[in-house]
Design a protein around this motif. Structure first.
Motif, PDB file in Angstrom:
ATOM      1  N   GLY A 173       0.675  -1.115  -0.226  1.00 12.93           N
ATOM      2  CA  GLY A 173      -0.023   0.003   0.003  1.00 12.93           C
ATOM      3  C   GLY A 173       0.895   1.287   0.037  1.00 12.93           C
ATOM      4  N   PRO A 174       0.200   2.383  -0.023  1.00 12.32           N
ATOM      5  CA  PRO A 174       0.946   3.618   0.121  1.00 12.32           C
ATOM      6  C   PRO A 174       1.718   3.883   1.492  1.00 12.32           C
ATOM      7  N   ASP A 175       2.992   4.360   1.473  1.00 16.45           N
ATOM      8  CA  ASP A 175       3.458   4.616   2.601  1.00 16.45           C
ATOM      9  C   ASP A 175       2.883   5.191   3.667  1.00 16.45           C
ATOM     10  N   ILE A 176       3.164   5.055   5.040  1.00 19.26           N
ATOM     11  CA  ILE A 176       2.661   5.594   6.084  1.00 19.26           C
ATOM     12  C   ILE A 176       3.736   6.686   6.663  1.00 19.26           C
ATOM     13  N   ILE A 177       3.346   7.902   6.743  1.00 22.72           N
ATOM     14  CA  ILE A 177       4.500   8.974   7.384  1.00 22.72           C
ATOM     15  C   ILE A 177       3.982   9.271   8.604  1.00 22.72           C
ATOM     16  N   ILE A 178       4.806   8.879   9.351  1.00 22.31           N
ATOM     17  CA  ILE A 178       4.772   9.544  11.287  1.00 22.31           C
ATOM     18  C   ILE A 178       5.949  10.458  11.477  1.00 22.31           C
ATOM     19  N   ALA A 179       5.035  11.592  12.102  1.00 25.62           N
ATOM     20  CA  ALA A 179       6.154  12.886  12.264  1.00 25.62           C
ATOM     21  C   ALA A 179       6.431  12.428  13.945  1.00 25.62           C
ATOM     22  N   VAL A 180       7.696  12.491  14.373  1.00 24.23           N
ATOM     23  CA  VAL A 180       7.951  12.185  15.795  1.00 24.23           C
ATOM     24  C   VAL A 180       8.583  13.438  16.211  1.00 24.23           C
ATOM     25  N   ASP A 181       7.908  13.856  17.190  1.00 22.45           N
ATOM     26  CA  ASP A 181       8.546  14.976  18.110  1.00 22.45           C
ATOM     27  C   ASP A 181       9.727  14.379  18.877  1.00 22.45           C
ATOM     28  N   ALA A 182      11.058  14.533  18.667  1.00 25.92           N
ATOM     29  CA  ALA A 182      12.326  13.931  18.902  1.00 25.92           C
ATOM     30  C   ALA A 182      12.856  14.630  20.404  1.00 25.92           C
ATOM     31  N   MET A 183      12.161  15.811  20.624  1.00 27.76           N
ATOM     32  CA  MET A 183      12.966  16.698  21.723  1.00 27.76           C
ATOM     33  C   MET A 183      12.182  16.508  23.101  1.00 27.76           C
ATOM     34  N   SER A 184      10.991  16.224  23.346  1.00 26.51           N
ATOM     35  CA  SER A 184      10.260  16.753  24.385  1.00 26.51           C
ATOM     36  C   SER A 184      10.285  15.650  25.450  1.00 26.51           C
ATOM     37  N   GLY A 185      10.800  14.379  25.119  1.00 23.65           N
ATOM     38  CA  GLY A 185      10.562  13.580  26.471  1.00 23.65           C
ATOM     39  C   GLY A 185      11.552  13.625  27.386  1.00 23.65           C
ATOM     40  N   ASP A 186      11.399  13.007  28.489  1.00 21.31           N
ATOM     41  CA  ASP A 186      12.225  13.127  29.792  1.00 21.31           C
ATOM     42  C   ASP A 186      13.743  12.422  29.542  1.00 21.31           C
ATOM     43  N   ARG A 187      13.924  11.540  28.623  1.00 21.10           N
ATOM     44  CA  ARG A 187      15.072  10.880  28.264  1.00 21.10           C
ATOM     45  C   ARG A 187      15.849  11.513  27.207  1.00 21.10           C
ATOM     46  N   GLY A 188      15.373  12.567  26.609  1.00 29.73           N
ATOM     47  CA  GLY A 188      16.261  13.241  25.516  1.00 29.73           C
ATOM     48  C   GLY A 188      15.751  12.442  24.272  1.00 29.73           C
ATOM     49  N   CYS A 189      16.740  12.899  23.260  1.00 32.42           N
ATOM     50  CA  CYS A 189      16.187  12.315  22.053  1.00 32.42           C
ATOM     51  C   CYS A 189      17.018  10.919  21.496  1.00 32.42           C
ATOM     52  N   GLU A 190      17.937  10.515  22.353  1.00 30.30           N
ATOM     53  CA  GLU A 190      18.523   9.058  21.957  1.00 30.30           C
ATOM     54  C   GLU A 190      17.617   8.108  21.732  1.00 30.30           C
ATOM     55  N   PRO A 191      16.787   7.698  22.673  1.00 31.45           N
ATOM     56  CA  PRO A 191      15.613   6.634  22.842  1.00 31.45           C
ATOM     57  C   PRO A 191      15.038   6.875  21.634  1.00 31.45           C
ATOM     58  N   VAL A 192      14.556   8.230  21.132  1.00 30.29           N
ATOM     59  CA  VAL A 192      13.507   8.396  20.025  1.00 30.29           C
ATOM     60  C   VAL A 192      14.171   8.030  18.851  1.00 30.29           C
ATOM     61  N   VAL A 193      15.402   8.401  18.408  1.00 26.92           N
ATOM     62  CA  VAL A 193      16.312   7.958  17.386  1.00 26.92           C
ATOM     63  C   VAL A 193      15.940   6.563  17.194  1.00 26.92           C
ATOM     64  N   ARG A 194      16.534   5.831  18.192  1.00 29.21           N
ATOM     65  CA  ARG A 194      16.567   4.558  18.193  1.00 29.21           C
ATOM     66  C   ARG A 194      15.366   3.790  17.888  1.00 29.21           C
TER      67      ARG A 194
END
Lengths: 335, 335
Positions: free
Chosen positions: B3-24
């Motif tokens: 099917g067509p791609d699904i695009i998800i926008a992820v706010d990578a900066m606002s969590g308590d643990r910073g952006c590394e776990p978001v990137v992973r």
């Protein structure tokens, strides 16, 4: 030399399971505590039929009416003055008992308690407080459902009473008091909670430590946790529900398949110890704090073990002289 | 054919643990779902430094500001329009992403969501809804903290949205909807809950089954449970806290003493299966329902596993076409 007897009035008719578990709990409680005398309030004919034998420290006093679980508190107050619930409270008010226990309708017990026993000066409404086990030290949580729409003033009074209770029962010099909220930051929460926080932060009688969230409720991070009765009731029941669910899951894990059953057999002593820590019946019994007298509210569907725990809790509050100490401490507070 | 791609926008900066776990989490999510493309919003320099390698399905878009956890929603709304959070929501509003994920400040996400995406006609406020595991069937619980002072009208709208969600995702024809309360009887509860119960009992769009108490929250007795955000947030966190506490207790039981350690070794496969059922990270991710678009709120302190689950949840709501189905169903309801 044994101290004077403790007399506990027990409402034997108002629980979900009828009077048999109440009678059994009374029998076991008096056999476990030789200083304890129990007065059972309810239908004399029924209660005496359930009593195994004459017991010199269990007395039955007839009360003709029963408050039902779905009865409106105002209705009970007007039409059920001859109920087992009202009779038990009246025994405390008249000094004929040191404390009372009921597994009945919470709202009715609250309304009748306020009318028959009254509250201390400075306390607008009593609260339901319970000692909740945690990983480290126990926590006193209030209100657990006496009032479903507490304002900031009420929350403040709960904090004062909870702090006194933790000091009297646990011997903690300066109990840490927290407000239950949806976040730890200043800006979080509803208006009542934010205002109560402001009031608590501006005084020095209570050692106020700020907000805690639901996941810290059983972590021993505070000695006293204060909340509205609607929130507290649902939080505590949710916690109990999860604990029960997990007990079932563990039991299932160790009884399914030959390997599970084998390990279950070998792990039995460990699981038994774990089960005891998680058994809600052993933690049954909450106090109506703020009333002039010891009033213990048992879970409506408590069994013999649970009701027995509630009776022993009434004894322990009487032994610790909670009402007197509470009243003396409240006199020193400038509300 | 894919099917067509699904695009998800992820706010990578606002969590308590910073952006590394978001990137992973983004890296693992795109490798697990070949139809998924992720746009990471945040400091381009930092995010690109954390990315293991160039990934054709992960794009980074620079956003200079970060909404902090203790920031007032009104402040964020006025001064943080260039934040990673606002940028993620705007991607959905402009149709450049199918959904978004944020682990940031709930109040700010709610305020910005309402301003950038808006709610459906008939819905005054969005709610946070979560699929909660139970012994039998899962339960959708809302509101978990979007609003801390819901009136009866809001509770009614939550019931409608929750019912639609359970139908769309679980395929239940006529989901059983209950109100969370301090008792099952008619007279129990605060004014808002009693009024909402009356409203729900007088309509036929939602299959309303009455009140449930906290201990039934995880028992699968209802498909949808509705409550005020203050209560829901505290109930769910309390439940999670108890589960975590018991996991720790079990671990302790099976690692202490030579017998405990031996049984722990033998019971490892059973305990591992049990642990998986109890792991909150696998159930991370709640939806903002009522907004015109898929917005998933992750726990603030979620780790890579938790954030990964939240991203997959966003995908699944997009795949199920939740916003479109919700909007179509709401059009047929006479508020």
């Amino acid at each position: 030399m044994p101290g004077p007897d403790i007399i506990i009035a027990v409402d034997a008719m108002s629980g979900d399971r009828g009077c048999e578990p109440v009678v059994r709990a009374a029998e076991s409680a008096v056999s476990e505590n030789r200083a304890l005398r129990i007065v059972l309030l309810g239908s004399k004919a029924i209660l005496e039929a359930f009593l195994m034998r004459d017991h010199e420290r269990i007395e039955v006093i007839d009360a003709s009416q029963v408050v039902t679980m779905d009865e409106r508190p105002s209705h009970a107050l007007r039409h059920k003055q001859s109920s087992s619930m009202a009779a038990a409270l009246r025994m405390v008010a008249e000094g004929r008992a040191d404390g009372c226990v009921s597994a009945g309708n919470t709202g009715a017990l609250m309304a009748m308690g306020r009318s028959i026993l009254r509250t201390y000066p400075g306390i607008d409404r009593p609260a339901i407080i319970k000692r909740v086990p945690s990983f480290t030290t126990p926590t006193y949580v209030l209100d657990l459902g006496a009032n479903v729409d507490a304002g900031a003033e009420n929350l403040f009074q709960y904090a004062v009473m909870g702090s006194l209770m933790a000091r009297a029962i646990e011997g903690i010099e300066n109990p840490r008091v927290a407000l239950l909220n949806v976040g730890a930051e200043d800006v979080k929460g509803n208006e009542q909670v934010r205002l109560a926080s402001h009031m608590l932060a501006s005084q020095s009688t209570v050692h106020y430590i700020g907000y805690i969230e639901g996941d810290d409720l059983f972590r021993g991070v505070a000695d006293v946790v204060v909340c509205d009765g609607f929130v507290g009731n649902i939080a505590l029941k949710t916690g109990e529900g999860v604990a029960e669910l997990l007990r079932d899951l563990i039991r299932l894990s160790f009884t399914r398949g030959w390997y599970g059953r084998l390990i279950g057999l070998l792990a039995a002593p460990l699981l038994k110890r774990l089960g005891r820590r998680m058994d809600p019946a052993l933690h049954n019994g909450a106090s109506f704090i703020g009333l002039r007298g010891v009033v213990i509210k048992s879970h409506g569907n408590a069994d013999t073990t649970g009701l027995n725990a509630a009776i022993h809790q009434a004894c322990s509050e009487v032994e610790q002289g909670i009402p007197k100490r509470l009243s003396e401490s409240l006199e020193q507070i400038d509300f």
